[in-house]
Design a protein around this motif. Structure first.
Motif, PDB file in Angstrom:
ATOM      1  N   SER A 247       0.823  -1.209   0.000  1.00  0.00           N
ATOM      2  CA  SER A 247       0.000   0.000   0.000  1.00  0.00           C
ATOM      3  C   SER A 247       0.854   1.254   0.000  1.00  0.00           C
ATOM      4  N   ARG A 248       1.977   1.214   0.693  1.00  0.00           N
ATOM      5  CA  ARG A 248       2.925   2.331   0.700  1.00  0.00           C
ATOM      6  C   ARG A 248       4.317   1.784   0.441  1.00  0.00           C
ATOM      7  N   THR A 249       4.885   2.188  -0.673  1.00  0.00           N
ATOM      8  CA  THR A 249       6.191   1.673  -1.044  1.00  0.00           C
ATOM      9  C   THR A 249       7.302   2.598  -0.552  1.00  0.00           C
ATOM     10  N   SER A 250       8.448   2.012  -0.236  1.00  0.00           N
ATOM     11  CA  SER A 250       9.597   2.802   0.211  1.00  0.00           C
ATOM     12  C   SER A 250      10.505   3.190  -0.939  1.00  0.00           C
ATOM     13  N   HIS A 251      10.195   2.715  -2.122  1.00  0.00           N
ATOM     14  CA  HIS A 251      11.042   3.005  -3.282  1.00  0.00           C
ATOM     15  C   HIS A 251      10.680   4.365  -3.880  1.00  0.00           C
ATOM     16  N   ALA A 252      11.714   5.097  -4.289  1.00  0.00           N
ATOM     17  CA  ALA A 252      11.486   6.416  -4.892  1.00  0.00           C
ATOM     18  C   ALA A 252      10.999   6.294  -6.332  1.00  0.00           C
ATOM     19  N   VAL A 253      11.540   5.324  -7.084  1.00  0.00           N
ATOM     20  CA  VAL A 253      11.169   5.124  -8.479  1.00  0.00           C
ATOM     21  C   VAL A 253      10.940   3.642  -8.722  1.00  0.00           C
ATOM     22  N   ILE A 254       9.848   3.311  -9.393  1.00  0.00           N
ATOM     23  CA  ILE A 254       9.549   1.932  -9.771  1.00  0.00           C
ATOM     24  C   ILE A 254       9.198   1.922 -11.251  1.00  0.00           C
TER      25      ILE A 254
ATOM     26  N   LYS B  15      13.267  15.141  -5.339  1.00  0.00           N
ATOM     27  CA  LYS B  15      13.421  13.823  -4.736  1.00  0.00           C
ATOM     28  C   LYS B  15      13.933  12.800  -5.731  1.00  0.00           C
ATOM     29  N   VAL B  16      13.738  13.065  -7.012  1.00  0.00           N
ATOM     30  CA  VAL B  16      14.219  12.178  -8.070  1.00  0.00           C
ATOM     31  C   VAL B  16      14.876  13.031  -9.142  1.00  0.00           C
ATOM     32  N   VAL B  17      16.090  12.631  -9.557  1.00  0.00           N
ATOM     33  CA  VAL B  17      16.828  13.393 -10.559  1.00  0.00           C
ATOM     34  C   VAL B  17      17.275  12.443 -11.667  1.00  0.00           C
ATOM     35  N   TYR B  18      17.034  12.863 -12.908  1.00  0.00           N
ATOM     36  CA  TYR B  18      17.486  12.112 -14.080  1.00  0.00           C
ATOM     37  C   TYR B  18      18.621  12.883 -14.726  1.00  0.00           C
ATOM     38  N   MET B  19      19.769  12.226 -14.900  1.00  0.00           N
ATOM     39  CA  MET B  19      20.928  12.855 -15.526  1.00  0.00           C
ATOM     40  C   MET B  19      21.367  12.007 -16.709  1.00  0.00           C
TER      41      MET B  19
ATOM     42  N   VAL C 115       6.674   7.326  -9.430  1.00  0.00           N
ATOM     43  CA  VAL C 115       7.657   8.170  -8.751  1.00  0.00           C
ATOM     44  C   VAL C 115       7.044   8.636  -7.438  1.00  0.00           C
ATOM     45  N   GLN C 116       7.678   8.285  -6.328  1.00  0.00           N
ATOM     46  CA  GLN C 116       7.139   8.608  -5.008  1.00  0.00           C
ATOM     47  C   GLN C 116       5.694   8.107  -4.876  1.00  0.00           C
ATOM     48  N   GLY C 117       5.408   6.968  -5.476  1.00  0.00           N
ATOM     49  CA  GLY C 117       4.075   6.384  -5.405  1.00  0.00           C
ATOM     50  C   GLY C 117       3.077   6.974  -6.376  1.00  0.00           C
ATOM     51  N   LEU C 118       3.490   7.922  -7.251  1.00  0.00           N
ATOM     52  CA  LEU C 118       2.589   8.593  -8.182  1.00  0.00           C
ATOM     53  C   LEU C 118       2.783   8.042  -9.590  1.00  0.00           C
ATOM     54  N   ASN C 119       1.685   7.835 -10.282  1.00  0.00           N
ATOM     55  CA  ASN C 119       1.715   7.322 -11.647  1.00  0.00           C
ATOM     56  C   ASN C 119       2.152   8.426 -12.601  1.00  0.00           C
ATOM     57  N   ILE C 120       3.244   8.187 -13.346  1.00  0.00           N
ATOM     58  CA  ILE C 120       3.785   9.215 -14.223  1.00  0.00           C
ATOM     59  C   ILE C 120       2.834   9.525 -15.380  1.00  0.00           C
ATOM     60  N   GLN C 121       1.950   8.595 -15.730  1.00  0.00           N
ATOM     61  CA  GLN C 121       1.037   8.800 -16.842  1.00  0.00           C
ATOM     62  C   GLN C 121      -0.158   9.661 -16.461  1.00  0.00           C
TER      63      GLN C 121
END
Length: 936
Positions: free
Chosen positions: A612-619, A776-780, A682-688
């Motif tokens: 229900s609550r994930t600890s991962h920043a990105v999945i 909280k999340v960075v793409y390089m 990302v942080q539990g939020l659907n990117i779509q």
């Protein structure tokens, strides 16, 4: 915390104002253009006025001895004026002029010829003696009745007393072959010296006479000649129309074939019903390209004679309606003028207003071409804020532009602006610039290059200007042209703008000529005034295209312009699902070929999605991307079901050869490209479905620097800092720290235009932008490309410091960079994740060997192979060229000391030119994984 709408709007507005300030040269050029045009019109107008104010255009005067005592008194009037002077004279009591019929000139009257065989026409020889009759065609539903009526059109009249020529001409049916004027103050038929014709069934030998008439106190003589009226029956109106068309004056008299005086269609006329259509020749109007005032049409006498013919049919030959004269309204003395600005206003002022279109379009396409809009969105700028501020910004500039245009035009005295009601002008311009802004947003979707967009915009502006100037005036003036088709043409915004300007110019031209005002609000109720229709069309198109352009822009930014986007908002409310239920049900292709570490990563992803609550920043959940094949080619699998889970505080490196699918995977992870299947959270939020929320806590350093060349490095960071909800002192401090961290703070570098930065400086600025605001999340994507060693090491320290409280996804081709920065690495080949783990694990798994390199002469290569086989029976030769050989020695079979002893012993037996023993590097691992994946 995501920035509010007003915070985002404030950031974008500040950036736009700075950008506008930097582009002041362009702004000045835009403002100067209408100034130069208006001043040019004023200069031309002044030259024209100076010419018109000369005595040869003023009302003529003479000296008259009114008292008979020899004293001279100056008297002015039309009777003392030339044709160039009469327009400026006062006419308190206009003259009465006979009502004339328009008669063809003798040399152009309809005759028989070799091309057409129209019945009843005279021989062509009559043109030589100028005795050809004037033909009148007629048709109708009842032929016998039509013939009776045609016989009464022209009747022989007894010799009349021409001393009262007005009364006499009411019975004689007078005519002329001169061109009509645009007023009845002076009839050109009585001035130009051409004869006045009397139209009769037959002309006798003494029918030509002279008559005299007075204009004020001046007696004038005029020739009166008889012309035979020849009525000819035709079977149908189409036959009449065909004959009239073939006799039409095609531009000049020499091209006229057979000109007919007039034609009548009696339709269903009978003894109880009088219904007739009248054809007449409109080419005799006094109009030209430079004179847009329609000339008078000599139609009244044609209607009078056919009406008399019908009355005589009913009541006998003694019954007539006598039509004695026509006259103008009284006129005051005027100064002859010619409003040049109103004449050219529709075309020139259309170009002035539409000049804003390429300016707005290039601004928007520039941001699209350089992916600046995407960059802003990925740092938290929402579509609503972008549209609201951009639209308001362009509307403010456009409104200021047109108000300045109106005010300046009025101040320098252009009648186009001074005579027409200012509120009508403002409403018209204001509504159109709103539509123009929407058109620019809509057109931006279909352009990806600034130069192309600018070229097409100017072609559209000047092309529609010339086409509109050529077609619309003639269609508007032609009362027979269907009004509905005019409205259809005006659906094109450029034509609606031209029509509105045309109406304003007509009213100002007439107002200046008549000494009255131009267009007022009450004039919009006139059915001949097209301004009301234009305003309705512009407002309707604006209200329709605004939401459509917004939808197209949003769907285009997602890379998917389709009807599915129409239901996306509704779907969000109807499908409130948890992360676990949003997971794509796409199957698990290639799972049987995956390595154990990749399978374990997939299991971690699946387990996290069920929580229900994930600890991962990105999945990344089973991301796949398939590009459809075209022209018979197969579909391209760019990404084949990649699953990755990243913890906060972790730096994950994504490695792979060119074309392996790294960019496609990253683009799907940040929401730039819609996956064929799978999803990213990302942080539990659907990117779509929750992209706006995700972007508020995300930073991106793209592979190519997306920067405004006219802004400084500090201004870039200030803008993106505001988008991340930084304000006041916190914003200033964050910007300063970011500049220091990437060595852009000192030496005034931070306040230089980015266009003057080197490639390395731009790269460092892009990294600073991705980290500002504590995302909280960075793409390089290859952040150290183009940096010198010192700058690269400094950048690595920045990234190491930054990853302590955020997740970083990094792509690179530098194995050294990957080992230094990344906690875990994943190697992707041909769209599939081949392995995943920390650098030590990967080197241990794929690099459990030493690499022995030895260089000898070519005839001693065999001795080297024997030596290696003794050290390790499972050794593998991986390189061989000109005596230089390279071998992989499994670590479990050899010791380093044994290798040194064996080489020492070999040197005593044969010549060893060079040798080396090295441990496995990440580069070796990368090459080995790529080769194995390629062979599979």
């Amino acid at each position: 915390m995501a920035a509010s709408f007003w915070t985002q709007a404030n950031a974008l507005l500040r950036k736009n104002l700075i950008f506008q300030k930097r582009n002041r040269k362009t702004s000045i050029r835009i403002i100067v253009y209408p100034i130069i045009l208006c001043v040019l019109l004023v200069l031309i107008q002044s030259l024209i006025n100076n010419e018109l104010h000369k005595s040869k255009y003023k009302c003529g005067c003479t000296c008259v001895d009114k008292n008979g005592n020899g004293s001279c008194e100056t008297v002015c009037g039309i009777q003392y004026s030339t044709l160039d002077q009469v327009d400026s004279c006062s006419v308190p009591s206009p003259f009465e002029w006979p009502v004339l019929l328009q008669v063809p000139r003798p040399e152009y009257r309809a005759v028989q010829n070799s091309f057409d065989t129209f019945a009843g026409l005279p021989e062509k020889s009559c043109r030589d003696s100028e005795s050809c009759p004037a033909t009148v065609l007629f048709t109708g539903g009842n032929e016998s009745l039509a013939n009776s009526l045609a016989a009464n059109l022209f009747t022989n009249v007894a010799s009349s007393n021409l001393s009262d020529y007005l009364s006499a001409f009411s019975e004689l049916i007078p005519g002329t072959d001169t061109v009509s004027g645009d007023t009845q103050f002076i009839d050109p038929a009585f001035i130009y010296g051409r004869p006045i014709y009397t139209n009769q069934p037959q002309c006798i030998s003494n029918s030509n006479r002279e008559f005299s008439f007075k204009i004020d106190t001046v007696t004038m003589q005029e020739d009166l000649e008889c012309v035979r009226g020849l009525p000819l029956w035709r079977r149908s109106s189409s036959d009449v129309n065909d004959e009239l068309f073939k006799g039409y004056r095609k531009g000049n008299a020499e091209m006229m074939i057979n000109e007919v005086m007039s034609a009548y269609d009696f339709l269903e006329t009978d003894d109880r019903n009088f219904h007739v259509n009248v054809w007449y020749n409109s080419t005799y109007q006094n109009t030209s390209v430079w004179d847009t005032t329609p000339g008078l049409l000599r139609v009244l006498r044609s209607i009078n004679i056919v009406s008399n013919a019908y009355l005589q049919f009913l009541k006998g030959s003694g019954v007539k309606v006598l039509f004695e004269f026509t006259k103008e309204m009284p006129k005051i003395a005027t100064q002859l003028s010619f409003d040049f600005s109103s004449l050219l206003g529709p075309l020139f002022f259309k170009w002035v207003i539409e000049l804003l279109l390429p300016v707005i379009l290039t601004y928007l396409v520039y941001e699209k071409q350089h992916k600046l809009k995407i960059m802003m969105k990925m740092h938290g700028l929402e579509d609503g804020a972008y549209w609201a501020i951009s639209y308001a910004y362009f509307l403010l500039l456009s409104t200021a532009y047109v108000v300045f245009f109106m005010v300046f035009g009025s101040l320098i005295g252009l009648k186009f602006f001074k005579l027409n009601d200012y509120s009508i002008q403002f409403v018209f311009y204001f509504t159109y610039v709103n539509l123009q802004i929407v058109l620019a947003f809509l057109a931006t979707t279909f352009f990806s290059d600034v130069k192309t967009a600018e070229a097409i915009a100017y072609i559209y502006i000047f092309g529609t200007g010339f086409v509109g100037g050529y077609l619309l005036p003639s269609f508007i003036q032609d009362t027979s042209f269907p009004k509905n088709w005019l409205i259809v043409m005006e659906l094109l915004p450029a034509f609606s703008l031209y029509r509105g300007l045309y109406e304003l110019s007509q009213y100002s031209f007439s107002g200046d000529y008549m000494g009255t005002h131009g267009m007022q609000w009450t004039d919009l109720s006139d059915h001949l005034n097209g301004m009301k229709d234009v305003l309705i069309i512009i407002v309707a198109e604006w209200l329709i295209l605004l939401p459509f352009a917004y939808y197209i822009d949003r769907t285009a930014s997602r890379g998917n312009i389709s009807m599915k986007g129409l239901f996306s908002v509704l779907q969000r409310f109807l499908t409130k699902k948890s992360i676990s239920t949003q997971r794509s049900e796409s199957g698990k292709v290639f799972i049987e070929m995956e390595k154990p570490d990749v399978i374990r990563e997939r299991e971690v992803v699946e387990h996290s999605l069920l929580e229900s609550r994930t600890s991962h920043a990105v999945i990344c959940d089973n991301l796949k991307k398939v590009y459809s094949g075209k022209d018979g080619n197969k579909d391209k699998f760019a990404v084949k079901g990649v699953s990755i889970a990243l913890q906060s505080g972790e730096c994950f490196g994504l490695l792979g050869p060119n074309g392996a699918g790294k960019t496609s995977l990253i683009n799907m992870m940040i929401g730039l490209v819609k996956p064929t299947s799978g999803n990213t959270f990302v942080q539990g939020l659907n990117i779509q479905t929750e992209k706006d929320k995700v972007y508020s806590s995300m930073g991106v350093c793209p592979q190519n620097d997306m920067l405004w060349e006219m802004l400084t490095g500090r201004e870039h960071l200030m803008f993106y800092g505001r988008l991340k909800n930084l304000k006041g002192e916190a914003l200033m401090q964050a910007v300063a720290e970011s500049l220091r961290s990437v060595n852009l703070f000192h030496g005034g570098i931070a306040d230089k235009f980015v266009g003057k930065y080197s490639g390395g400086m731009k790269r460092r600025l892009s990294v600073a932008i991705s980290l500002i605001g504590d995302p909280k999340v960075v793409y390089m994507d290859e952040p150290s490309t183009g940096l010198d060693p010192a700058s690269r090491n400094n950048l690595w320290n920045v990234v190491k410091q930054a990853k302590q409280n955020r997740a970083i996804i990094l792509t690179t081709h530098s194995m050294e960079e990957a080992e230094v920065l990344c906690d875990r690495l994943g190697i992707i080949v041909d769209g599939s994740l081949q392995c995943i783990g920390n650098p030590k694990e990967l080197k241990a798994r794929f690099g459990g060997y030493y690499v022995l390199t030895m260089a000898t002469s070519t005839n001693e290569e065999h001795e080297v192979e024997v030596l290696v086989n003794k050290l390790s029976p499972n050794a593998k030769k991986i390189y061989h060229v000109s005596g230089t050989q390279k071998f992989e020695l499994p670590k479990q079979e050899v010791r380093i000391a044994d290798v040194f002893l064996a080489v020492k012993d070999a040197k005593s037996k044969f010549s060893v030119q060079a040798w080396a023993l090295s441990d496995t590097t990440m580069e070796d691992v990368f090459i080995k994984v790529a080769k194995e994946a390629g062979s599979i």
